[in-house]
Design a protein around this motif. Structure first.
Motif, PDB file in Angstrom:
ATOM      1  N   GLY A  96       0.495   8.212  27.762  1.00 23.47           N
ATOM      2  CA  GLY A  96       1.383   7.061  27.824  1.00 23.47           C
ATOM      3  C   GLY A  96       0.756   5.821  27.218  1.00 23.47           C
ATOM      4  O   GLY A  96       1.416   5.059  26.510  1.00 23.47           O
TER       5      GLY A  96
ATOM      6  N   GLN B 115       4.360  -0.856  30.205  1.00 24.99           N
ATOM      7  CA  GLN B 115       5.147  -0.115  29.216  1.00 24.99           C
ATOM      8  C   GLN B 115       4.820   1.375  29.264  1.00 24.99           C
ATOM      9  O   GLN B 115       5.710   2.230  29.138  1.00 24.99           O
ATOM     10  CB  GLN B 115       4.856  -0.657  27.822  1.00 24.99           C
ATOM     11  CG  GLN B 115       5.253  -2.108  27.621  1.00 24.99           C
ATOM     12  CD  GLN B 115       4.968  -2.575  26.210  1.00 24.99           C
ATOM     13  OE1 GLN B 115       5.692  -2.225  25.274  1.00 24.99           O
ATOM     14  NE2 GLN B 115       3.895  -3.336  26.040  1.00 24.99           N
TER      15      GLN B 115
ATOM     16  N   ARG C  49       6.494   3.127  32.159  1.00 25.56           N
ATOM     17  CA  ARG C  49       7.916   3.348  31.927  1.00 25.56           C
ATOM     18  C   ARG C  49       8.135   4.591  31.084  1.00 25.56           C
ATOM     19  O   ARG C  49       9.045   5.388  31.346  1.00 25.56           O
ATOM     20  CB  ARG C  49       8.529   2.135  31.233  1.00 25.56           C
ATOM     21  CG  ARG C  49      10.001   2.354  30.899  1.00 25.56           C
ATOM     22  CD  ARG C  49      10.656   1.124  30.331  1.00 25.56           C
ATOM     23  NE  ARG C  49      12.052   1.388  29.999  1.00 25.56           N
ATOM     24  CZ  ARG C  49      12.915   0.475  29.580  1.00 25.56           C
ATOM     25  NH1 ARG C  49      12.508  -0.775  29.445  1.00 25.56           N
ATOM     26  NH2 ARG C  49      14.159   0.804  29.303  1.00 25.56           N
ATOM     27  N   LYS C  50       7.314   4.793  30.088  1.00 28.52           N
ATOM     28  CA  LYS C  50       7.448   5.961  29.219  1.00 28.52           C
ATOM     29  C   LYS C  50       7.113   7.257  29.954  1.00 28.52           C
ATOM     30  O   LYS C  50       7.722   8.300  29.715  1.00 28.52           O
ATOM     31  CB  LYS C  50       6.529   5.813  28.002  1.00 28.52           C
ATOM     32  CG  LYS C  50       6.979   4.782  26.975  1.00 28.52           C
ATOM     33  CD  LYS C  50       5.981   4.684  25.844  1.00 28.52           C
ATOM     34  CE  LYS C  50       6.460   3.741  24.755  1.00 28.52           C
ATOM     35  NZ  LYS C  50       7.612   4.285  24.004  1.00 28.52           N
TER      36      LYS C  50
ATOM     37  N   GLN D 143      15.058  10.124  32.897  1.00 37.89           N
ATOM     38  CA  GLN D 143      14.474  10.142  31.556  1.00 37.89           C
ATOM     39  C   GLN D 143      15.439   9.534  30.543  1.00 37.89           C
ATOM     40  O   GLN D 143      15.024   8.815  29.630  1.00 37.89           O
ATOM     41  CB  GLN D 143      14.112  11.570  31.167  1.00 37.89           C
ATOM     42  CG  GLN D 143      13.290  11.680  29.904  1.00 37.89           C
ATOM     43  CD  GLN D 143      12.782  13.095  29.684  1.00 37.89           C
ATOM     44  OE1 GLN D 143      13.227  14.035  30.328  1.00 37.89           O
ATOM     45  NE2 GLN D 143      11.850  13.240  28.776  1.00 37.89           N
TER      46      GLN D 143
END
Length: 221
Positions: free
Chosen positions: A115, A145, A148-149, A216
């Motif tokens: 990530g 960030q 979140r991914k 997702q």
């Protein structure tokens, strides 16, 4: 096949499910924290630190979880006795929790590392240009960030851990599967209770997997 005895046994089975969920939640939280630290260490420019983290990850990803649970069940009391010099009682729950955190951290580490690497390197440079330290850049810019991914992957690994908690039967911890097996043996209906346990694991895991797919799509950038 007679499943009528399952209904009166539900309170005991629910206690076992609470034990399973508690192990999973605490194992995920501890594994994510330790895994994040390992991921940062693996990406460090300090070769000694990076190699040490890589060795940890490769080792725990190369051995079965059942071995880790059994080893920590005997090792944790020994380590505490070596540190404190006294016999400190350690229950099966604590030993299994330590095993799950240590083991899952190796897998969470790779998820977090992927990530972090998915974030454009220019963002770290921009943060440095603004006067941020490396720690501030990671905490305020990169990790939010990255998480979140990788949230769907973290949740998917959590589902795997939920299933793997059934391995604690080897040290006698009364999780959901062990509670179902024990109650089935007592009532002379092992097949019915094991089938019910399997259906519960399937239902919860399948429902959670569908939620992960929906999440997702919502988190897609």
């Amino acid at each position: 096949m007679d499943f009528s005895a399952i209904v009166p046994a539900l309170p005991g089975l629910w206690n076992g499910m609470l034990m399973t969920l508690q192990l999973m939640v605490l194992g995920v939280l501890g594994g994510v924290v330790l895994g994040t630290l390992l991921a940062i260490a693996r990406l460090s420019h300090n070769r000694l630190l990076a190699n040490a983290a890589a060795t940890y990850v490769n080792y725990f990803r190369s051995i079965p979880l059942l071995l880790v649970i059994t080893w920590f069940y005997f090792a944790v009391p020994f380590i505490l006795r070596w540190i404190t010099g006294e016999d400190t009682p350690v229950g099966a729950f604590t030993s299994c929790l330590v095993a799950f955190v240590m083991f899952e951290a190796a897998y969470f580490c790779e998820i977090v590392r992927a990530g972090i690497q998915a974030i454009p390197k220019g963002q770290m440079g921009a943060a440095s240009a603004l006067g941020m330290t490396y720690a501030q850049s990671m905490r305020l810019i990169i990790l939010p960030q990255a998480f979140r991914k990788m949230t769907p992957l973290l949740l998917q690994q959590s589902i795997i851990l939920f299933q793997d908690t059934s391995l604690v039967y080897t040290v006698g911890l009364m999780d959901f599967l062990n509670a179902a097996r024990s109650r089935g043996d007592i009532l002379g209906q092992p097949h019915e209770f094991l089938i019910f346990a399997g259906l519960m694991y399937f239902t919860i895991s399948f429902a959670a997997s569908q939620l992960v797919k929906l999440l997702q799509k919502r988190l897609a950038v």
